[in-house]
Design a protein around this motif. Structure first.
Motif, PDB file in Angstrom:
ATOM      1  N   UNK A  27      60.372  73.477  28.706  1.00  0.00           N
ATOM      2  CA  UNK A  27      59.673  73.240  27.431  1.00  0.00           C
ATOM      3  C   UNK A  27      59.291  74.553  26.762  1.00  0.00           C
ATOM      4  N   UNK A  28      58.945  75.562  27.559  1.00  0.00           N
ATOM      5  CA  UNK A  28      58.645  76.884  26.995  1.00  0.00           C
ATOM      6  C   UNK A  28      59.849  77.489  26.296  1.00  0.00           C
ATOM      7  N   UNK A  29      61.027  77.329  26.884  1.00  0.00           N
ATOM      8  CA  UNK A  29      62.237  77.831  26.244  1.00  0.00           C
ATOM      9  C   UNK A  29      62.548  77.066  24.956  1.00  0.00           C
ATOM     10  N   UNK A  30      62.305  75.766  24.956  1.00  0.00           N
ATOM     11  CA  UNK A  30      62.549  74.976  23.746  1.00  0.00           C
ATOM     12  C   UNK A  30      61.599  75.411  22.634  1.00  0.00           C
ATOM     13  N   UNK A  36      61.556  80.825  16.923  1.00  0.00           N
ATOM     14  CA  UNK A  36      62.173  82.138  16.762  1.00  0.00           C
ATOM     15  C   UNK A  36      62.640  82.330  15.331  1.00  0.00           C
ATOM     16  N   UNK A  37      62.355  83.507  14.801  1.00  0.00           N
ATOM     17  CA  UNK A  37      62.866  83.871  13.481  1.00  0.00           C
ATOM     18  C   UNK A  37      64.330  84.257  13.632  1.00  0.00           C
ATOM     19  N   UNK A  45      70.549  84.000  20.212  1.00  0.00           N
ATOM     20  CA  UNK A  45      69.386  83.968  21.103  1.00  0.00           C
ATOM     21  C   UNK A  45      68.830  82.553  21.203  1.00  0.00           C
ATOM     22  N   UNK A  46      68.790  81.838  20.085  1.00  0.00           N
ATOM     23  CA  UNK A  46      68.338  80.439  20.117  1.00  0.00           C
ATOM     24  C   UNK A  46      69.260  79.622  21.020  1.00  0.00           C
ATOM     25  N   UNK A  47      70.553  79.835  20.918  1.00  0.00           N
ATOM     26  CA  UNK A  47      71.503  79.137  21.775  1.00  0.00           C
ATOM     27  C   UNK A  47      71.291  79.454  23.245  1.00  0.00           C
TER      28      UNK A  47
END
Length: 131
Positions: A27-30, A36-37, A45-47
């Motif tokens: 959940x922290x990664x989500x 994230x900007x 990075x989002x991927x």
């Protein structure tokens, strides 16, 4: 042997704890991916964050399923517990070497699950005939 041995109960408790912590980390990664900007490399990075969340979610679900099946499972459950413990140990050793000493908890938990799941008491529990 009609009552689950203490070693199997403790492995079950550690697996539930590992599963819970893995869900929280996923959940922290989500959340990190959602907030994230995005810039030039932001999409990549989002991927990567979402892939990490997916892998942690799969690990968490495997740990929780193995823990829930340990009351009446067979050899597959014991082998699954050993696999979860080994993966946890490997990942935590890598984290310990490249990041910080806090990963030592994961190393200890992984070794605990692996060693107790391969012991004679656990083997006897999982080898018993099923009704």
């Amino acid at each position: 042997m009609n009552q689950m041995p203490g070693t199997v109960r403790s492995v079950r408790a550690v697996l539930l704890g590992v599963g819970t912590v893995s869900v929280i980390a996923a959940l922290g990664f989500v959340v990190a991916a959602a907030t994230l900007e995005t810039g030039a490399l932001g999409v990549i990075i989002v991927g990567l964050f979402l892939i990490a969340a997916l892998l942690l979610g799969m690990f968490a679900s495997a740990a929780i399923v193995i823990a829930s099946k340990s009351t009446g499972g067979g050899q597959g459950v014991r082998i699954g517990a050993v696999a979860i413990g080994s993966l946890l140990t490997l990942g935590s050793v890598i984290g310990l070497l490249v990041h910080s000493g806090a990963w030592g908890v994961g190393v200890a938990a992984g070794l605990y699950v692996t060693v107790l799941s391969t012991g004679d008491t656990s083997r006897d529990w999982f080898d018993r005939p099923r009704q």
